[in-house]
Design an enzyme around this catalytic site. Structure first.
Site, PDB file in Angstrom:
ATOM      1  CG  ASP A 179      -2.134 -27.495  36.641  1.00 23.34           C
ATOM      2  OD1 ASP A 179      -2.038 -26.516  37.502  1.00 23.34           O
ATOM      3  OD2 ASP A 179      -1.535 -28.671  36.434  1.00 23.34           O
ATOM      4  CE1 TYR A 305       3.087 -28.777  40.492  1.00 23.77           C
ATOM      5  CE2 TYR A 305       2.021 -31.219  40.011  1.00 23.77           C
ATOM      6  CZ  TYR A 305       2.091 -29.762  40.261  1.00 23.77           C
ATOM      7  OH  TYR A 305       0.841 -29.167  40.333  1.00 23.77           O
ATOM      8  CG  HIS A 364      -5.452 -23.395  38.490  1.00 22.08           C
ATOM      9  ND1 HIS A 364      -4.624 -22.828  37.828  1.00 22.08           N
ATOM     10  CD2 HIS A 364      -5.282 -24.743  38.645  1.00 22.08           C
ATOM     11  CE1 HIS A 364      -3.669 -23.824  37.436  1.00 22.08           C
ATOM     12  NE2 HIS A 364      -4.046 -25.023  38.129  1.00 22.08           N
TER      13      HIS A 364
END
Length: 386
Positions: A179, A305, A364
């Site tokens: 990630d 982000y 993930h």
């Protein structure tokens, strides 16, 4: 604090836990979804059941004790407090290894791999595979400081991590990430290649480029999964990439909202056949959700982000091209990962790819879901780089 490395223990005030329970008991709930699955988000009854346990049954102190069983520290780098676990191997010749989490993860993801990686002999492995582990909380996450100004994207975090390893006296080390940890690890390859033995990634944003001819079945499946994610799975990233502050007001004020925002991803991104509790237990999920809630880091974590522009159309191509990694590298592809690149897609960007494997299980949150398999992948990848 200067360059001091100060011991740290987690000690959440009891009043904060009582406030959490009060908020859960007073939660206002929406109506039930109009479908019989997760396609509109977290189902009402599933979330009510989990939050009922969170308020009356879940034990944060158990999680706190697990963290405090390991040496933890805080040091100031580039004006920001960085929290990290530092667990040395009993093998003095162990390779230092930096493990970096992502969103909505935390250092908690790595608790079950600390033993196998620092002391492989005690877990059925080869002592030569041992690591000294450094496991930091990203800026704005967990017990690290929350940036008060813009600019803390992956490249700046990578530079901070290079400084952290130097401050700990590690002249040569490996780095691992998934990630956002993958982006930071790739950043380390750019800013500190002279000190890196190599990198290992369990997530990589790359595709075939413009050439879609002669695709293998695995590559076609990967492109289908990416298209599905773009159609149905990327809303969270668009929100966090554009208006993280607005999102934060709701999540920092509502434990139910925070729980739903994170556990939706535990359902979507883990390897299971319909029941996410077969991938992660209730306690594992709530440990991570509680860490975000008790540190009030919904907005500050989402800003990563915004800094990177992950879901903004103007940034998509830049994020998935021009990686140019020249240090020794390994990549593990887990079957329920969001993006599952083939070896040849990766070799366009990694000039010294020494390890590539596709595992038969996991998603993930690889270290969280499959700690034994993750540990094995990391050990074997770094055998090619030590």
């Amino acid at each position: 604090m200067g360059n001091d490395v100060v011991p740290f223990k987690v000690a959440i005030p009891e009043a904060d836990l009582a406030d959490l329970r009060r908020r859960l008991a007073a939660a206002r709930w929406p109506e039930k979804e109009t479908v019989g699955d997760w396609s509109q988000g977290v189902p009402l009854e599933w979330l009510r059941d989990l939050c009922s346990y969170w308020g009356d049954g879940y034990d944060w102190r158990r999680c706190e004790d697990r963290l405090n069983a390991h040496d933890q520290f805080v040091t100031t780098i580039d004006g920001l407090d960085v929290h990290f676990l530092h667990v040395r191997s009993p093998n003095p010749d162990a390779l230092p290894l930096l493990l970096t989490h992502g969103w909505p993860g935390s250092v908690l993801e790595f608790l079950d791999v600390i033993g196998p990686l620092t002391d492989p002999a005690a877990h059925g492995g080869d002592p030569a595979d041992a690591f000294h582990l450094v496991v930091p909380s990203l800026p704005g996450y967990g017990f690290s400081g929350r940036p008060s100004g813009a600019g803390w994207g992956a490249p700046r975090i990578a530079a901070a991590w290079a400084e952290l390893m130097a401050r700990l006296g590690y002249d040569r080390y490996g780095a691992q990430g998934g990630d956002w940890g993958s982006a930071v690890t790739i950043g380390l390859a750019a800013v500190d290649p002279g000190h890196l033995a190599g990198v290992h990634l369990n997530f990589l944003m790359t595709g075939p480029g413009g050439d879609l001819s002669d695709l293998t079945d695995e590559e076609r499946d990967a492109l289908t999964a990416m298209a599905e994610f773009q159609e149905w799975g990327g809303g969270y990233a668009a929100q966090q990439s554009t208006r993280p502050q607005t999102l934060g007001y709701g999540l920092v004020d509502s434990p139910v909202g925070q729980c739903a925002w994170i556990t939706e991803k535990f359902h979507a991104w883990t390897d299971h056949d319909g029941d996410p509790y077969t991938a992660l237990t209730r306690d594992q999920m709530l440990d991570d959700v509680s860490l975000y809630w008790l540190t009030a880091t919904a907005a500050s974590s989402a800003r990563l982000y915004w800094e990177t522009g992950l879901a903004r159309p103007s940034r998509v191509h830049a994020l998935s091209s021009g990686l140019g990694v020249t240090v020794p590298a390994g990549v593990s592809v887990f079957p329920r990962e969001i993006i599952r690149p083939s070896r040849r897609w990766i070799e366009h960007h990694f000039s010294d790819l020494r390890f590539y494997e596709r595992t038969d299980r996991g998603g993930h949150f690889a270290a969280f879901e499959q700690p034994a398999l993750f540990s094995d992948q990391v050990r074997r990848a770094f055998r090619t780089m030590r």
